[in-house]
Design a protein around this motif. Sequence first.
Motif, short mmCIF file in Angstrom:
data_model
loop_
_atom_site.label_atom_id
_atom_site.label_comp_id
_atom_site.label_asym_id
_atom_site.label_seq_id
_atom_site.Cartn_x
_atom_site.Cartn_y
_atom_site.Cartn_z
N PRO A 13 -16.95 -0.91 17.23
CA PRO A 13 -17.85 -0.36 18.24
C PRO A 13 -17.39 0.98 18.81
O PRO A 13 -18.22 1.78 19.26
CB PRO A 13 -17.86 -1.45 19.32
N ASN A 14 -16.08 1.24 18.80
CA ASN A 14 -15.60 2.51 19.37
C ASN A 14 -15.65 3.66 18.37
O ASN A 14 -15.22 4.78 18.67
CB ASN A 14 -14.18 2.35 19.91
N GLY A 15 -16.17 3.41 17.15
CA GLY A 15 -16.32 4.49 16.18
C GLY A 15 -15.23 4.58 15.15
O GLY A 15 -15.38 5.28 14.15
N SER A 16 -14.10 3.89 15.35
CA SER A 16 -13.03 3.89 14.36
C SER A 16 -13.39 2.93 13.22
O SER A 16 -14.23 2.06 13.37
CB SER A 16 -11.70 3.47 14.99
N SER A 17 -12.74 3.11 12.09
CA SER A 17 -13.08 2.28 10.94
C SER A 17 -11.87 2.08 10.04
O SER A 17 -10.86 2.78 10.15
CB SER A 17 -14.22 2.91 10.13
N ILE A 18 -11.99 1.11 9.16
CA ILE A 18 -11.01 0.90 8.10
C ILE A 18 -11.77 0.89 6.78
O ILE A 18 -12.91 0.41 6.72
CB ILE A 18 -10.22 -0.41 8.29
N TYR A 19 -11.17 1.45 5.74
CA TYR A 19 -11.86 1.60 4.47
C TYR A 19 -10.87 1.44 3.32
O TYR A 19 -9.65 1.42 3.53
CB TYR A 19 -12.53 2.98 4.39
N GLY A 20 -11.39 1.39 2.12
CA GLY A 20 -10.52 1.30 0.95
C GLY A 20 -11.24 0.67 -0.22
O GLY A 20 -12.47 0.55 -0.24
N GLY A 21 -10.45 0.25 -1.20
CA GLY A 21 -11.01 -0.37 -2.38
C GLY A 21 -10.27 0.04 -3.64
O GLY A 21 -9.27 0.77 -3.60
N PHE A 67 -5.44 2.81 -12.95
CA PHE A 67 -6.14 1.94 -12.01
C PHE A 67 -5.24 1.61 -10.83
O PHE A 67 -4.05 1.36 -11.00
CB PHE A 67 -6.58 0.65 -12.71
N GLY A 68 -5.83 1.62 -9.63
CA GLY A 68 -5.06 1.30 -8.45
C GLY A 68 -5.97 0.93 -7.29
O GLY A 68 -7.15 0.64 -7.46
N GLY A 69 -5.40 0.95 -6.09
CA GLY A 69 -6.15 0.63 -4.89
C GLY A 69 -5.70 1.50 -3.73
O GLY A 69 -4.61 2.09 -3.77
N TYR A 70 -6.54 1.61 -2.74
CA TYR A 70 -6.15 2.38 -1.56
C TYR A 70 -6.74 1.76 -0.31
O TYR A 70 -7.69 0.97 -0.35
CB TYR A 70 -6.55 3.84 -1.71
N ILE A 71 -6.11 2.09 0.83
CA ILE A 71 -6.56 1.61 2.12
C ILE A 71 -6.33 2.72 3.13
O ILE A 71 -5.36 3.49 3.04
CB ILE A 71 -5.83 0.32 2.53
N GLY A 72 -7.25 2.83 4.09
CA GLY A 72 -7.12 3.88 5.09
C GLY A 72 -7.79 3.50 6.38
O GLY A 72 -8.56 2.54 6.46
N THR A 73 -7.47 4.23 7.41
CA THR A 73 -8.12 4.05 8.70
C THR A 73 -8.63 5.39 9.19
O THR A 73 -7.96 6.42 9.02
CB THR A 73 -7.17 3.42 9.74
N GLN A 74 -9.83 5.39 9.75
CA GLN A 74 -10.42 6.58 10.33
C GLN A 74 -10.51 6.36 11.83
O GLN A 74 -11.28 5.51 12.30
CB GLN A 74 -11.80 6.85 9.73
N LEU A 75 -9.70 7.09 12.58
CA LEU A 75 -9.60 6.89 14.02
C LEU A 75 -10.50 7.88 14.75
O LEU A 75 -10.42 9.09 14.52
CB LEU A 75 -8.14 7.08 14.47
N TYR A 76 -11.33 7.35 15.63
CA TYR A 76 -12.23 8.18 16.44
C TYR A 76 -11.38 8.97 17.43
O TYR A 76 -10.63 8.40 18.21
CB TYR A 76 -13.24 7.30 17.17
N PHE A 77 -11.48 10.29 17.39
CA PHE A 77 -10.64 11.14 18.21
C PHE A 77 -11.39 11.65 19.44
O PHE A 77 -10.92 11.56 20.56
CB PHE A 77 -10.14 12.31 17.36
N SER A 78 -12.52 12.24 19.21
CA SER A 78 -13.41 12.70 20.26
C SER A 78 -14.79 12.79 19.63
O SER A 78 -14.99 12.40 18.48
CB SER A 78 -12.98 14.06 20.82
#
Length: 281
Positions: A202-210, A244-255
């Motif tokens: 809800p605050n706009g931050s997210s987690i992603y990957g695959g 072949f591999g995988g990745y994971i990340g986070t996108q933090l809402y800054f402003s």
Amino acid sequence: MRKRTCITKCGITTYILRAGFAFLLMCLAGSEAFALDPMGPPTASLRLDELMIGFNYTSSSMDVELNNGEWNEYYEGSLYDAGEAESFKLKDFDMNKIYANIGYGLWDNCEIYLRLGGVSTEFGDSIWEAGEKFESNTNFSFCIGSKATFYEIGDLKIGRLIQLSWANMDGDLKAPQWTEADSVEMDLMEIQVAIGPAFTSPNGSSIYGGPFFHFVDGEIKDKYTLASGINTEYTWDIDESSTFGGYIGTQLYFSENSYLNIEYQHTSGASAVGLSFTWEF
């Protein structure tokens, strides 16, 4: 080698965000020295005619295969001798890239982007096994890519990413017992293809990957001059050690409309940590 030889509940999403961020912190604290480019979410965030600008940094390490080798010797400008050079694995090929990037929304849920910047690289004694070390100059690099979202419900998006990067690097390969350094030049192209989800809180931050595929192609040349005045040039094709591999990340809402991304990528032959800061408008 020797010379001449569907989750939409806020509580679940928040839990995933925290778990993913903790995983990233463990990756960053690892001992492995982290050529892969940052990917970001595999889903599009820009709508029609929206723009994005930002900065990216990535530090990566990979093993690459050097195949189809050959050597040529020249004396006074004329070919003197030639032959085949053995194939081998170039280990711990470390690369650092920094980019300025711009993105554009082609239409809702589809965007393209361009990154321009510099790259530097180094590796150890994999070529001649003589305690040598290569450190490149800072050279030009670019990356182009596209993202598309093909499914969205609640906090969940699923999409795909395709990007291509290219760099030309040169520098000196030195060893303590050598009177003169070898001159090394490389052309390197990488392609990354990813598909996966992005969960937004809800605050706009997210987690992603695959999962993702990583392809490497290029050429490396090693040139030096013998005491007899003969100029020798070795050439190999660069091929990926793993695809072949995988990745994971986070996108933090800054402003408002600005985000900080942190991500980790891994295949059996490569790993990378990437950071980026973006503004959307």
